[in-house]
Design an enzyme around this catalytic site. Structure first.
Site, short mmCIF file in Angstrom:
data_model
loop_
_atom_site.label_atom_id
_atom_site.label_comp_id
_atom_site.label_asym_id
_atom_site.label_seq_id
_atom_site.Cartn_x
_atom_site.Cartn_y
_atom_site.Cartn_z
N GLN A 216 -10.55 0.97 7.18
CA GLN A 216 -10.06 1.26 5.83
C GLN A 216 -11.24 1.76 5.00
O GLN A 216 -12.09 0.98 4.58
CB GLN A 216 -9.42 0.02 5.23
CG GLN A 216 -8.29 -0.56 6.09
CD GLN A 216 -7.08 0.36 6.15
OE1 GLN A 216 -6.37 0.51 5.16
NE2 GLN A 216 -6.86 0.96 7.31
N GLY A 257 -0.36 -2.91 -1.45
CA GLY A 257 -0.89 -2.40 -0.19
C GLY A 257 -1.86 -1.23 -0.36
O GLY A 257 -2.06 -0.71 -1.46
N HIS A 258 -2.42 -0.81 0.77
CA HIS A 258 -3.43 0.25 0.72
C HIS A 258 -2.82 1.59 0.31
O HIS A 258 -1.66 1.90 0.59
CB HIS A 258 -4.18 0.36 2.05
CG HIS A 258 -3.34 0.68 3.24
ND1 HIS A 258 -3.85 0.70 4.51
CD2 HIS A 258 -2.02 0.99 3.37
CE1 HIS A 258 -2.89 1.01 5.36
NE2 HIS A 258 -1.77 1.19 4.69
N ASN A 259 -3.62 2.37 -0.41
CA ASN A 259 -3.27 3.72 -0.86
C ASN A 259 -2.20 3.75 -1.95
O ASN A 259 -1.75 4.83 -2.33
CB ASN A 259 -2.79 4.62 0.28
CG ASN A 259 -3.72 4.62 1.47
OD1 ASN A 259 -4.90 4.31 1.35
ND2 ASN A 259 -3.20 4.97 2.63
N SER A 277 0.84 3.36 0.39
CA SER A 277 1.03 4.78 0.07
C SER A 277 2.22 5.06 -0.84
O SER A 277 2.64 6.21 -0.97
CB SER A 277 1.15 5.62 1.35
OG SER A 277 -0.01 5.49 2.15
#
Length: 353
Positions: A216, A257-259, A277
Site C-alpha cells: 500500500q 478503506g484504502h483510496n 476506492s
C-alpha cells in the site's frame, strides 16, 4: 450545569455580549446586562445558566425551566416563562453551540488530558529531525518519528505515536492512544482516542496457491477542520491517496478503506464502513451502520438512511435506504407492502384478495 471537575467555564458574560458575539438578538433590550455563568439543559439549568430550545418536543421543559436565559426561535417567545430572558435565533441549536464554545473553548477544540498546554513532557520521545511549532503540547508516552512536522499550538495526547514523515497542522488535537502513519493532517483537526490513521489498506491479490499482499504505497490526507471519532480507522491508499475532505465529521467506530475520497462537509455516523476506492461528494450523510461497497460514487448532498447497503452509485441530492439501498420512497413502499403481505398470511387471505 456542567461538572466543574471536568468542564471549567470561562468568565461570566452578559446576555448583550453573548447576543452580539453569536449574531442573535435579545427579545428585550433591558436584559442585555443580565449575567450568566455557563450553559445547561432546560431541565437542570439554574438562574445563572443559559439554555436553549430547538426541538418542539421539549417545549414543556422550556415552559417549566428555571434557566436565567434561553435561546429560542421567535415563535416560542410569547410562551416563555416570565423569569427567562430570551435570545432570539432562527437556528437555536447552532446559536447554543457557539455560546457553549465561548464558555468551554477547550472542549470545542480538544482538551489535553495531562499537564499544561505548551509543554513537552519529559517522558515524550521526539526524533532529532522532527520539527515542532510554538506552543506544541506532548503528553507522557508520546513518540514523534523522524521528519515529523507539527504546527503551532497542537496537542498530542498520552501514548500517541506519530510515524516518520507525518505532518500535523496548527491548532490540532490528537487524543490519547492514537497512531498516525503515512498521513498529512491539516489545521484544526480533532482526532479522538484510539483512532488509527494510515495503516495498510486491505489489499491482496487473491488466489492459489496463496493470497499475495499488495504493498500500500499511498497516503492519508486529512484536510482542515475534520473531526474523527474514537476508535475509527482510516486506511492509507494503495497508490492513490485516501482523502478526508475539509470540515467532514466522522463518528466513533467508522472504517474507511484504502483510496476512499470523501468530499467537504460530510457526516459519517458510527459503525459505518466504506470499502476501497469509493468516492463521496460534498455534504453527503451516511447514517449509522451504513455499508458502502467499493468502487462506486455517492454524489454531493446524498443521504443514506441507517443500515442501508449501498451497492450502486447514488445521484446527487437523493435520499436512499434499505438493503440494497434504493430511493427512500421506493424502500418505504416496499416495507409497507411486506407488512401487508405478512398480515394477509397470518389471516389466511390470498395476496391478490
Amino acid at each position: 450545569m456542567a461538572d466543574k471537575r471536568f468542564f471549567e467555564a470561562k468568565e461570566p458574560l452578559s446576555l448583550g455580549e453573548i447576543a452580539g458575539r453569536i449574531g442573535a438578538a435579545l427579545a428585550d433590550a433591558d436584559d442585555g446586562s443580565r449575567i450568566v455563568t455557563g450553559v445547561a439543559p432546560l431541565d437542570t439549568a439554574g438562574s445563572n445558566d443559559l439554555s436553549f430550545l430547538d426541538n418542539p418536543k421539549y417545549a414543556e421543559a422550556f415552559y417549566a425551566t428555571a434557566a436565567g436565559a434561553c435561546i429560542v426561535h421567535p415563535r416560542f417567545a410569547e410562551r416563555a416563562p416570565d423569569n427567562v430572558a430570551l435570545i432570539l435565533s432562527d437556528q437555536p441549536y447552532r446559536a447554543y453551540a457557539l455560546v457553549a464554545q465561548i464558555f468551554h473553548p477547550d472542549e470545542a477544540h480538544g482538551a489535553d488530558t495531562f499537564g499544561a498546554r505548551g509543554e513537552i513532557h519529559p517522558r515524550a520521545t521526539v526524533h532529532p529531525t522532527a520539527k515542532l511549532g510554538t506552543g506544541v503540547t506532548l503528553e507522557p508516552g508520546v513518540t514523534i518519528g523522524a521528519g515529523v512536522e507539527i504546527g503551532n499550538n497542537t496537542v498530542i495526547g498520552t501514548n500517541t505515536s506519530v510515524g516518520k514523515g507525518c505532518t500535523v497542522g496548527k491548532d490540532c488535537f490528537i487524543g490519547p492512544n492514537v497512531t498516525l502513519s503515512h498521513a498529512h493532517l491539516g489545521d484544526r483537526v480533532m482526532v479522538h482516542p484510539g483512532v488509527r490513521i494510515g495503516q495498510d489498506g486491505f489489499g491482496f491479490a487473491m488466489g492459489l496457491p496463496r493470497h499475495e499482499k499488495v504493498p500500500q504505497l499511498g497516503r492519508v490526507i486529512v484536510q482542515d477542520d475534520v473531526e474523527i471519532g474514537a476508535n475509527s480507522t482510516v486506511d492509507r491508499g494503495a497508490g492513490p491517496d485516501t482523502v478526508i475532505g475539509e470540515g467532514t465529521k466522522i463518528d466513533n467506530l467508522v472504517q474507511i478503506g484504502h483510496n476512499v475520497e470523501i468530499g467537504r462537509g460530510c457526516i459519517i455516523v458510527s459503525q459505518t464502513g466504506i470499502a476501497g476506492s469509493t468516492k463521496l461528494g460534498d455534504f453527503v450523510v451516511l447514517a449509522a451502520q451504513v455499508g458502502v461497497t467499493g468502487h462506486l460514487t455517492i454524489n454531493s448532498g446524498a443521504q443514506i438512511a441507517a443500515r442501508g447497503a449501498v451497492v450502486h452509485d447514488v445521484p446527487a441530492g437523493q435520499q436512499y435506504g434499505g438493503v440494497p439501498a434504493k430511493p427512500i420512497a421506493e424502500w418505504r413502499r416496499e416495507v409497507v407492502e411486506l407488512r401487508k403481505l405478512g398480515r394477509r398470511r397470518r389471516s389466511g387471505t390470498k395476496a391478490d384478495d
